[in-house]
Write an enzyme that holds these catalytic residues in place. Structure first.
Site, short mmCIF file in Angstrom:
data_model
loop_
_atom_site.label_atom_id
_atom_site.label_comp_id
_atom_site.label_asym_id
_atom_site.label_seq_id
_atom_site.Cartn_x
_atom_site.Cartn_y
_atom_site.Cartn_z
N THR A 107 17.76 27.69 11.62
CA THR A 107 17.65 27.48 13.05
C THR A 107 16.37 28.19 13.50
OG1 THR A 107 18.78 27.78 15.17
CG2 THR A 107 19.10 29.52 13.56
N TYR A 108 16.25 28.50 14.79
CA TYR A 108 15.06 29.21 15.25
C TYR A 108 15.46 30.34 16.18
CZ TYR A 108 15.65 26.24 19.35
OH TYR A 108 16.15 25.59 20.43
N GLY A 148 25.58 27.48 19.87
CA GLY A 148 25.63 26.04 19.68
C GLY A 148 26.31 25.66 18.37
N ALA A 149 25.82 24.55 17.81
CA ALA A 149 26.49 23.93 16.66
C ALA A 149 26.67 24.89 15.49
CB ALA A 149 25.71 22.70 16.21
N ALA A 150 25.76 25.84 15.33
CA ALA A 150 25.83 26.77 14.20
C ALA A 150 27.08 27.63 14.25
CB ALA A 150 24.58 27.64 14.18
N SER A 171 20.45 28.24 19.11
CA SER A 171 19.72 28.84 18.05
C SER A 171 20.30 30.19 17.74
CB SER A 171 18.30 28.91 18.50
OG SER A 171 18.29 29.19 19.90
#
Lengths: 497, 117
Positions: B57-58, B73-75, B25
């Protein structure tokens, strides 16, 4: 591991002798509490009002905080005779307790206090005093609840410890022997201990407890780990507490253990406040010990079926009385009379708990400011980490088909809108979740999703919910390369998997 | 009728860390979280002024005063270290909008609340 002692020996010999040595009269108190639940609702209410009236006059006379509060606000405790009158007493919140801790303690020299620290759910634990005389009462009340779940003193019980640091630096030798002779097994727990869930599952299967008690999330993980093995034949019930119970969690736990679940609502400040009976129509409030109100945001009482904040008054505490204490938790009151015959009123359900446990934490309260006022915000409530796409079906409807078991553990419903983040190619997209057979390990990309998520891609799946700022729960799960549940996660900044 | 309003915004923050291997996130300095009226786990939109990418995201809480803005992560495919981003959160409200808009310096230290938009 040594097998449990015969229940009859513990019940009739060891336990009474042990309690006798401590001369705390737990068994006598239990006897009284047991009977108290079976009185009529009217009798119970009258008795609770008498206790409440005594508490209020005591607080006005002996506790500096209430003495000043009542005189400043012109409240005469002798004239508080109904629920409506009680509404005139200001609510007590955690910050006030923290600031006024010394003035909340009685001047009465006869009273003895026992220091207690609440779990720091938002990073700040709360120091409290509870009456020394309430300790055996708390114990007896827990036993009363266990008996509702069909468990009796002396039968073996396995307990999952709550998360967070132990209060007194772990369990000593003496504690272990005490537990051994009382047929209590403390199961290994702690999200950091590798394989501890498996160890706990093995212990439950081989030791053969009659009852397993533990925090909701830990029980859920344990239920998943029990898997095909199932629990031991002797197990009769599971008692849960801590985090919010949802239908999905209940199903997972009941299916995993193969026995009914009894949810209990409790907090350090008061111990067990409400619990389910065998009818499971909601949670009976232990109203011989607590006066519980459920209030709307404007402070008026919530109607049956309507959600509100739980406000608790402990009827027995005198050392540091907590009157109209805001719990921050939410519940829905019920007007139903329970067919079980117990006269204690029901809470239909508990909606949100402040409690922290592995994988969930109290959302930090925003600073008082415009951003937090009367606004519903979107918060993450579900996440599946490190799932791998197993199949792509461009002809299917636009969706992600997810193993039903993971949906349950992640608290995601079929057709719920989800956010997919692809760690392999960076794509991010929104679609819906649909159910794939439980245990199959399926993560199938349907329709246009298949174009952005290919078989073998590593993805994360999130779902969000609207929150009024009160803390909710976050089901955050890690899966392995075959999309099988590994454990619940608590994310910390800068953590790697 | 409730409308979806801008509720919180952190303007022109500099990404201090973007790592595919980290969990989750967006990590934000707790001081900025509080000032912007965000909460842990809250949904946020991150818009990258450097490359034009946008994502949601959060929030997870980062060390107070550290100035951390970490994309995990993926971001991290979309946002890189050193990028300048705006972070926004929205809320449903029936009242008038009253967003908390936080301006920060080059090291993500709180400077001031921006005036009304």
């Amino acid at each position: 591991m040594l097998p449990p002692l015969p229940a009859a020996i513990v019940r009739h010999v060891i336990y009474p002798v042990y309690r006798g040595m401590r001369s705390d009269r737990v068994l006598d108190i239990l006897d009284r509490l047991e009977l108290s639940a079976w009185r009529s609702p009217g009798e119970i209410e009258d008795e609770a009002w008498r206790s409440l009236a005594q508490l209020l006059s005591y607080a006005a006379a002996q506790v500096p905080y209430y003495r000043d509060l009542f005189s400043e606000t012109g409240i005469d405790p002798a004239r508080i005779e109904s629920g409506r009158d009680l509404l005139s007493i200001p609510l007590l919140d955690r910050d006030t307790v923290r600031r006024q801790r010394k003035r909340l303690v009685t001047l009465d020299p006869v009273r003895r206090g026992h220091r207690m620290r609440t779990r720091g759910t938002a990073g700040e634990p709360l120091d409290l005093w509870i009456d020394e005389s309430d300790l055996p009462l708390r114990r007896a009340n827990i036993l009363r609840g266990y008996r509702w779940a069909g468990f009796d003193i002396g039968e073996p019980v396995a307990v999952l410890p709550e998360g967070g640091p132990p209060e007194s630096g772990g369990m000593g030798r003496r504690e272990r022997w005490k537990n051994r002779f009382n047929n209590v097994l403390v199961l290994p727990a702690g999200e950091d201990a590798e394989g501890s869930v498996e160890a706990a599952a093995r212990a439950v299967s081989s030791w053969g407890p009659a009852l397993v008690a533990g925090p909701v999330v830990a029980l859920e993980a344990l239920a998943a780990a029990l898997g095909e093995k199932g629990a031991a034949r002797r197990l009769g019930a599971v008692v849960s507490y801590g985090e919010t119970m949802t239908r999905g969690r209940r199903e997972t736990i009941e299916k995993g253990f193969g026995v009914p679940l009894f949810d209990r609502y409790q907090m350090r400040e008061f111990s067990a406040i409400a619990m389910e009976c065998p009818e499971h129509r909601g949670l009976h409030i232990f109203s011989d010990l607590f006066h519980v109100e459920v209030l709307r945001d404007d402070g008026s009482p919530a109607a049956p079926g309507e959600s509100g904040e739980i406000v608790v008054t402990g009827l027995t505490g005198r050392y540091m009385p907590l009157i109209r204490y805001r719990t921050g938790d939410r519940a829905v009151p019920s007007a139903e009379a329970c067919p079980c015959g117990r006269g204690f009123p029901l809470l239909e359900r508990i909606e949100g708990r402040r409690a922290a446990g592995p994988g969930r934490k109290e959302a930090a309260r925003p600073a008082a400011g415009a951003g937090g006022r009367a606004t519903e915000r979107l918060v993450v409530k579900s996440k599946i980490h490190k799932a791998h796409v197993t199949a792509g079906a461009p002809d299917d409807i636009d969706c992600l088909r997810i193993d039903a078991k993971l949906l349950e553990l992640g608290d995601i419903a079929a057709c719920e809108r989800i956010l997919i983040v692809n760690a392999t190619n960076g794509a991010r997209l929104e679609t819906i979740a649909l159910e794939a057979p439980g245990g199959s390990g399926t993560i199938g990309a349907g329709g246009a999703v298949a174009g952005m998520c290919r078989p073998g891609d590593e993805i994360g799946v999130m779902a969000f919910t609207w929150s009024d700022g009160s803390p909710g729960s976050f089901s955050n799960i890690l899966v392995d390369g075959e999309n099988r549940f590994v454990r619940f996660l608590t994310e910390k900044a800068g953590e790697m998997l | 009728m409730k409308r979806l309003f801008l509720k919180s915004m952190i303007l022109k923050a500099t990404v201090t860390l973007a790592d595919l291997r980290y969990v989750g996130s967006i990590t934000i300095d707790e001081d900025l979280i509080e000032r912007a009226g965000l909460s842990e786990h809250e949904n946020v939109h991150v818009v990258d002024r450097t490359n034009g990418n946008r994502l949601q995201t959060y929030v997870i809480v980062g060390e107070r005063g550290s100035g951390v803005i970490g994309i995990n992560g993926a971001a991290a495919h979309l946002v890189s270290e050193g990028d300048v981003v705006d972070i926004m959160a929205f809320g449903w409200s029936a009242g008038a909008p009253c967003p908390l808009i936080v301006e920060v310096d080059g090291r993500n230290r709180f400077e001031r609340f921006a005036g009304e938009v």
